[in-house]
Design an enzyme around this catalytic site. Structure first.
Site: not given
Ligand code: VGL
Ligand code: ZN
Length: 240
Positions: A42, A140, A185
């Protein structure tokens, strides 16, 4: 009885021990092999300075990730990729503010500012990443009613992203995790990687955390308990 000879012998033993351990250390610098993959989590505009969910010092991970990436033959990146009006956004729950929590059918959910909406500039990977050899980008969090911090499993704890099967079919045994955010994450990805049977390293200086309500300390404690190895980028040998 502490005579001069004994003191000298003691000193030389210490000196010898430190020499041996520095040699051993050099010999054990971690060398990513063909069964190793770097997971870059990310590194997206929304989590960088000026972004809607900017992580403090988030931009500092980029040069570190670019550097360690040179040591890996296998690299997977992830992208948080939410629908407009995603269930994790505080804006869709009346009376709720970012960083408050709510109970959803799959458990407790932290609510966030709107971020990483599919196709927006905020959802794009940082243009400063320099990892042309990355072989897969996993998106995701694209189911409107389920969040997904982890690159492996959505927050319902059962819907797979396909990443474990991909890595296994590529014969990957070890994963190194870097990116944003350490306590969400990155940590959830590392924990699920352990559950899926991988050897897992988190590269601490290649990550930064959000740290809300003690989340950063809890994440490191959970990862330690699960057998995740906490390393620094300097522990990784400079070439593949
Ligand atoms: C993340 C909060 C919400 C992350 C993603 O990338 O750590 N955190 N969505
Ligand atoms: Zn998100």
């Amino acid at each position: 009885m502490l005579d001069r000879r004994r003191v000298l012998a003691g000193v030389s033993t210490v000196a010898l021990a430190s020499l041996v351990s520095s040699k051993l250390w050099a010999a054990t610098a971690i060398k990513p092999d063909d069964a190793s993959a770097l997971l870059v989590i990310d590194v997206q505009n929304c989590f960088l300075p000026g972004g809607s969910l900017a992580v403090k010092e988030g931009e500092q991970v980029v040069p570190v990730i670019n550097k360690i990436a040179k040591s890996f033959a296998n690299i997977v990146m992830t992208q948080d990729w939410h629908t407009p009006g995603h269930v994790s956004f505080a804006s869709v729950h009346s009376g709720k503010k970012p960083f408050e929590t709510i109970d959803l059918p799959y458990g407790k959910q932290v609510l966030w500012p709107d971020h990483c909406v599919q196709g927006t500039d905020g959802a794009a990977l940082s243009k400063d990443l320099s990892i042309p050899q990355a072989e897969l980008i996993i998106r995701k969090g694209f189911h409107k009613d389920v969040d997904s911090y982890s690159a492996f499993l959505e927050a319902d704890g059962k819907t797979s992203t396909g990443l474990a099967a991909y890595l296994k079919s590529r014969k990957i045994k070890r994963v190194f995790v870097a990116g944003l955010a350490t306590d969400f994450c990155v940590a959830w990805t590392a924990l699920d990687a352990r559950k899926a049977g991988f050897e897992v390293y988190v590269v601490e200086d290649a990550c930064r955390g959000i740290d809300t309500q003690g989340s950063l300390a809890k994440a490191w404690a959970d990862m330690a308990k699960a057998g995740v190895k906490r390393i620094q980028s300097a522990d990784i040998a400079a070439t593949a």
